[in-house]
Design a protein around this motif. Sequence first.
Motif, PDB file in Angstrom:
ATOM      1  N   ARG B 132       0.834  -1.201   0.000  1.00  0.00           N
ATOM      2  CA  ARG B 132       0.000   0.000   0.000  1.00  0.00           C
ATOM      3  C   ARG B 132       0.868   1.250   0.000  1.00  0.00           C
ATOM      4  NH1 ARG B 132      -5.365  -0.049   2.020  1.00  0.00           N
ATOM      5  NH2 ARG B 132      -6.286  -2.128   1.961  1.00  0.00           N
ATOM      6  N   LEU B 133       0.367   2.283  -0.646  1.00  0.00           N
ATOM      7  CA  LEU B 133       1.080   3.556  -0.670  1.00  0.00           C
ATOM      8  C   LEU B 133       0.672   4.385   0.541  1.00  0.00           C
ATOM      9  CD1 LEU B 133       0.755   4.526  -4.447  1.00  0.00           C
ATOM     10  CD2 LEU B 133       2.829   3.810  -3.263  1.00  0.00           C
ATOM     11  N   ARG B 134       1.673   4.855   1.275  1.00  0.00           N
ATOM     12  CA  ARG B 134       1.355   5.711   2.433  1.00  0.00           C
ATOM     13  C   ARG B 134       0.791   7.046   1.989  1.00  0.00           C
ATOM     14  NH1 ARG B 134       6.458   5.068   6.618  1.00  0.00           N
ATOM     15  NH2 ARG B 134       6.430   2.804   6.603  1.00  0.00           N
ATOM     16  N   SER B 135       1.299   7.532   0.850  1.00  0.00           N
ATOM     17  CA  SER B 135       0.899   8.861   0.389  1.00  0.00           C
ATOM     18  C   SER B 135      -0.540   8.878  -0.126  1.00  0.00           C
ATOM     19  CB  SER B 135       1.848   9.318  -0.717  1.00  0.00           C
ATOM     20  OG  SER B 135       1.873   8.347  -1.760  1.00  0.00           O
ATOM     21  N   LYS B 136      -1.001   7.712  -0.638  1.00  0.00           N
ATOM     22  CA  LYS B 136      -2.363   7.640  -1.175  1.00  0.00           C
ATOM     23  C   LYS B 136      -3.019   6.370  -0.651  1.00  0.00           C
ATOM     24  CE  LYS B 136      -1.535  10.346  -5.336  1.00  0.00           C
ATOM     25  NZ  LYS B 136      -1.654  10.448  -6.794  1.00  0.00           N
ATOM     26  N   PRO B 137      -3.773   6.485   0.455  1.00  0.00           N
ATOM     27  CA  PRO B 137      -4.261   5.296   1.164  1.00  0.00           C
ATOM     28  C   PRO B 137      -5.283   4.464   0.397  1.00  0.00           C
ATOM     29  CG  PRO B 137      -5.119   7.306   2.157  1.00  0.00           C
ATOM     30  CD  PRO B 137      -4.122   7.728   1.138  1.00  0.00           C
TER      31      PRO B 137
END
Lengths: 171, 171
Positions: B132-137
């Motif tokens: 998962r991307l932290r910047s875009k949940p």
Amino acid sequence: MTHFSSFAIVFTMNNSSFKVPVENRYLEDYEPGSVHEFGTISVKESDIIEFARRFDPQIFHTVPQAASHTMYGGLIASGWHTASLMMRLFVDHYLSGIASLGSPGVDELRWKKPVRPGDTLSLRVTVMETKRLRSKPDRGVLTSFIEILNQNHIVVMSMKAVNFLLCRQAS
Amino acid sequence: MTHFSSFAIVFTMNNSSFKVPVENRYLEDYEPGSVHEFGTISVKESDIIEFARRFDPQIFHTVPQAASHTMYGGLIASGWHTASLMMRLFVDHYLSGIASLGSPGVDELRWKKPVRPGDTLSLRVTVMETKRLRSKPDRGVLTSFIEILNQNHIVVMSMKAVNFLLCRQAS
């Protein structure tokens, strides 16, 4: 006979220091560090849709109206379409017509920016390395850094390619 | 309307543990370590020539008689044609139809064996990693190892692909 629709080569933009034409190049003609620019190919909406319907039927490649509601804001070319257009420029202008023996693969293929209907693509190739094969003295390995640029000189795709080529003079 | 000739999907060979059909998958449905097999696509001589005339006009891809005198001993498909056929199987069977957000690129693309007229290709995909991307949940990154096999179960091409996908449940 081909079932493909034609694509337009708008004009030939060459900026290259090769001393030998593409149909007569050997490994020795590729000078490490040299940079060569060739083009161009224009990309029509119908070409994008046609390629994608066959090979990459995702809606942002096949349906303009639906594509406008995606993150891309409109139709974009399949990355494999862009790679195939790259190959056409690479074969027409850079890769020897007489000495090419094929390729074992490419590395770091990157789709950096979308390719959209109406874009005009050109090729920039940097000769990274040439290396003769000890095991087969009549041939060697050419490593090239390839970039595809659009009409705004923005790099839309890049990769490192390896090609086997015959040498003019066996070592 | 398409100008491409049709290609035959001979039969559907699926061996996959996905619990959710391709049109409804999200990042959570791709289980690291799982291996999925799908197919098949058959490759006709006319398809090989048609693709190569447009995108990769080297004689071992376009002229059967001349190809028989090369190191390949006969006509072989352009590597970009094989990659494009891979993508068709990848989109039809593996990549989510609802959550796919495109790809930044592939690594270690290898053309291991020639693809010849009459070959029947299938797809094997191993889920390498999901993150998962932290910047875009609402989204993440799927990394897959892709192999294309011929009818003799020999790997003809492989690569590592990265795809952005939406998550079913935002973190």
